[in-house]
Write a protein that holds these residues in place. Sequence first.
Motif, mmCIF file in Angstrom:
data_model
loop_
_atom_site.group_PDB
_atom_site.id
_atom_site.type_symbol
_atom_site.label_atom_id
_atom_site.label_comp_id
_atom_site.label_asym_id
_atom_site.label_seq_id
_atom_site.Cartn_x
_atom_site.Cartn_y
_atom_site.Cartn_z
ATOM 1 N N LYS A 42 0.768 -1.364 0.100
ATOM 2 C CA LYS A 42 0.364 -0.517 -0.053
ATOM 3 C C LYS A 42 0.817 1.135 0.091
ATOM 4 O O LYS A 42 0.859 1.452 -0.414
ATOM 5 N N MET A 43 2.030 1.552 0.730
ATOM 6 C CA MET A 43 2.738 2.185 0.422
ATOM 7 C C MET A 43 3.183 2.199 -0.321
ATOM 8 O O MET A 43 3.301 4.189 -0.893
ATOM 9 N N GLY A 44 3.773 1.423 -1.053
ATOM 10 C CA GLY A 44 4.888 1.839 -2.586
ATOM 11 C C GLY A 44 3.792 1.958 -3.357
ATOM 12 O O GLY A 44 3.646 3.268 -4.119
ATOM 13 N N LYS A 45 2.200 1.465 -3.595
ATOM 14 C CA LYS A 45 0.986 2.061 -4.190
ATOM 15 C C LYS A 45 1.451 3.332 -4.432
ATOM 16 O O LYS A 45 1.092 4.257 -4.996
ATOM 17 N N GLY A 81 2.363 9.183 -6.081
ATOM 18 C CA GLY A 81 2.304 10.458 -5.308
ATOM 19 C C GLY A 81 1.648 11.036 -4.122
ATOM 20 O O GLY A 81 1.417 11.859 -4.042
ATOM 21 N N GLN A 82 1.090 9.997 -3.380
ATOM 22 C CA GLN A 82 -0.171 9.627 -2.260
ATOM 23 C C GLN A 82 1.149 10.324 -1.092
ATOM 24 O O GLN A 82 1.569 9.874 -1.245
ATOM 25 N N ASP A 83 0.428 10.904 -0.260
ATOM 26 C CA ASP A 83 0.533 10.694 1.556
ATOM 27 C C ASP A 83 0.034 9.672 1.676
ATOM 28 O O ASP A 83 -0.036 8.070 1.460
ATOM 29 N N VAL A 84 1.857 8.991 2.370
ATOM 30 C CA VAL A 84 1.681 7.285 3.148
ATOM 31 C C VAL A 84 1.575 7.532 4.547
ATOM 32 O O VAL A 84 1.710 6.267 4.718
#
Length: 208
Positions: free
Chosen positions: A156-159, A164-167
């Motif tokens: 999920k973090m990699g995606k 370019g979304q907040d992890v």
Amino acid sequence: MKLFITMLILAFPIIEGSGSFEKAMQKGIRDLASAESVQELTDLAADFGKIADANPEQWQPGYYQALCLVSASFDATTTEKLTLLEKANPIVNQLVNDQVDNSEVWALKGLYHSAQLMAEMNKAPQISPMIQAAAGRSIEIDAANPRAQFLLISNKMGKAAYFGQDVTPYCAEAQEALKNFDAYDSGLEFGPTWGKEQLKGLTKSCER
């Protein structure tokens, strides 16, 4: 008495073989804990392969054989990555077929696809759902499995990072999984223990 002695002689190779299996697995797992280089891991994969050949009824040797090959691929060159993963692929698939309700085996499949993603980043849209599916199946079987939790959070973090979304929303999940890691016990003989350092890496990335 003669019958008893005969039965004891017949049984002895089984007892001895069982002890040999356990000793071989214990040694292999000890060696794995200190293995660092690609060569050391591939050599260990070969050793676990021999144990698997001698004990086809046991799933653990094949598991560790594949784990060594997948782990080695993370530090290998691009060409080596693909070669190592090609060797691991049929082992992982066989494990999944034979151990369909084994959470750890599905987590290993998720790790395999994670390594595949690192080797072929251009195929991320195709491979990322495979990680999600394998880790998700692992969680369905055992929701507390920290290795499956790591894979889901990492994916999920990699995606999110890829788009370019907040992890940040996933950092709390990583911290919670790390906090509960040591309390988890799969109850499996020679069960895997990897994942804690990987979870630490995720939480550290959240601190940057």
